[in-house]
Scaffold this active site. Sequence first.
Site, PDB file in Angstrom:
ATOM      1  N   HIS A 141       0.813  -1.226   0.000  1.00  0.00           N
ATOM      2  CA  HIS A 141       0.000   0.000   0.000  1.00  0.00           C
ATOM      3  C   HIS A 141       0.841   1.267   0.000  1.00  0.00           C
ATOM      4  O   HIS A 141       0.289   2.367  -0.139  1.00  0.00           O
ATOM      5  CB  HIS A 141      -0.950   0.022   1.200  1.00  0.00           C
ATOM      6  CG  HIS A 141      -1.968  -1.075   1.194  1.00  0.00           C
ATOM      7  ND1 HIS A 141      -2.844  -1.262   0.147  1.00  0.00           N
ATOM      8  CD2 HIS A 141      -2.240  -2.068   2.090  1.00  0.00           C
ATOM      9  CE1 HIS A 141      -3.618  -2.320   0.403  1.00  0.00           C
ATOM     10  NE2 HIS A 141      -3.270  -2.827   1.567  1.00  0.00           N
ATOM     11  N   ASP A 168      -2.353 -10.692  -2.134  1.00  0.00           N
ATOM     12  CA  ASP A 168      -2.918 -10.194  -0.873  1.00  0.00           C
ATOM     13  C   ASP A 168      -4.417  -9.914  -1.089  1.00  0.00           C
ATOM     14  O   ASP A 168      -4.852  -9.638  -2.212  1.00  0.00           O
ATOM     15  CB  ASP A 168      -2.188  -8.915  -0.466  1.00  0.00           C
ATOM     16  CG  ASP A 168      -2.601  -8.396   0.908  1.00  0.00           C
ATOM     17  OD1 ASP A 168      -1.920  -8.740   1.887  1.00  0.00           O
ATOM     18  OD2 ASP A 168      -3.604  -7.654   0.984  1.00  0.00           O
TER      19      ASP A 168
HETATM   20  C1  SP5 Z   1      -1.108  -5.166   3.895  1.00  0.00           C
HETATM   21  C2  SP5 Z   1      -2.529  -5.202   4.308  1.00  0.00           C
HETATM   22  O1  SP5 Z   1      -3.128  -6.272   4.344  1.00  0.00           O
HETATM   23  N1  SP5 Z   1      -3.086  -4.049   4.690  1.00  0.00           N
HETATM   24  C3  SP5 Z   1      -4.445  -4.004   5.055  1.00  0.00           C
HETATM   25  C4  SP5 Z   1      -4.853  -2.665   5.574  1.00  0.00           C
HETATM   26  C5  SP5 Z   1      -6.313  -2.665   5.883  1.00  0.00           C
HETATM   27  N2  SP5 Z   1      -6.732  -1.448   6.499  1.00  0.00           N
HETATM   28  C6  SP5 Z   1      -8.153  -1.304   6.609  1.00  0.00           C
HETATM   29  C7  SP5 Z   1      -8.721  -2.316   7.544  1.00  0.00           C
HETATM   30  C8  SP5 Z   1     -10.197  -2.453   7.387  1.00  0.00           C
HETATM   31  C9  SP5 Z   1     -10.635  -3.574   8.248  1.00  0.00           C
HETATM   32  N3  SP5 Z   1     -11.970  -3.937   7.976  1.00  0.00           N
HETATM   33  C10 SP5 Z   1     -12.372  -5.085   8.738  1.00  0.00           C
HETATM   34  C11 SP5 Z   1     -13.162  -5.994   7.889  1.00  0.00           C
HETATM   35  C12 SP5 Z   1     -13.650  -7.180   8.648  1.00  0.00           C
HETATM   36  N4  SP5 Z   1     -13.876  -8.289   7.759  1.00  0.00           N
HETATM   37 ZN    ZN Z   2      -4.021  -7.214   2.807  1.00  0.00          ZN
END
Ligand code: SP5
Ligand code: ZN
Length: 344
Positions: free
Chosen positions: A161, A195
């Site tokens: 990211h 990913d």
């Molecule tokens: C590298 C990587 O996997 N980064 C992920 C960053 C995600 N950030 C946002 C997280 C949103 C979480 N939502 C929860 C969903 C439940 N299923």
């Molecule tokens: Zn991820």
Amino acid sequence: MDVVTSPAHAQHDPAHELSLGRVVAPRWERPARIDVLEAALGDAGHTLAPAVAQDDEALLAVHDPDLVAWLRDGHARWIAAGGPEVCIPDTFPHRAWGTRRPTSPVGEAGWWVMDTATPVVAGSWAAARAAVDVALTALDLATASDGAGVAYGLTRPPGHHAGRGYLGGFCLVNHAAVAAHAARAGGRVAILDVDHHHGNGTQELFWGSEDVLYVSLHADPARSFPWFSGFDDEVGEGPGRGTTRNLPLTPGIPDDAYLDALTMACEAVDDFDPATVVVSLGFDPAATDPVGGLGLSPAAWGPIGRILGALDRPTVLLQEGGYDLGAIGQAAVDVVAGIEAARA
Ligand code: SP5
Ligand code: ZN
């Protein structure tokens, strides 16, 4: 398989993490992820190899040197200006504003960080820089003329990211992009990103490049982070037009449909005929993952490995996401076993 590690990742250990403004407990992106992966891969008989120090050349080619400088000393200036130990900015440069970089160390954090889910602490730079050493060491092992042709770097924090001038999504430095840039000296490079989330940073970094293919399988950004990037009409630009390929997938996708999509992605890689393949390997498509959760069953990882192994090209695997500590160890072992079976 050689599995490259560095203990320095553990220095990135923020006391808290936010999701939708709420504190997440237990934290998702934490040092135990790598402990679990090292233990599982070591128990499965793989060789744990320490990272070898690498120079800054590829890192500074990929990222804005001012971002790298902020990662190195921005936290110390944030603390000196009265910021708390866990740096999470709360004001970001909205597109409606101009492009004046704040001179205050508190305001400046919002310039470099894209979201509130990526805390930066005093040890973050040491960890992120070590992940570059891990990635480039794994690349060396995979591409050495006497090497096995495939190696696995246990990079943490993740990277895909992070863009040229920003970090976010748990990612500080885009080590897959750094490895891909370094590998370019040896010919065309394909980056295959499995990913759960779209690798917006990697896409941006090679958007206009004809010698680096970026192919990603990920949850449809219409309903998943990173929200703004990863739609199937994003294909690159100028000489890079056609060297970006996005395959957004619907959560709940059955394993066999996922494997079909991965096979298509690998056909695109084969057509591109790269000298080196970089795999952004995230285990967060697993149904049980607390952050991702595309729907993959535990049985998917072996076949995923066999499809990757069938590419039969020098390949470096770099760790991205994967947050279910009860599942990622076996997933890693199964992917590696699948690759080794396909290449035997
Ligand atoms: C590298 C990587 O996997 N980064 C992920 C960053 C995600 N950030 C946002 C997280 C949103 C979480 N939502 C929860 C969903 C439940 N299923
Ligand atoms: Zn991820």
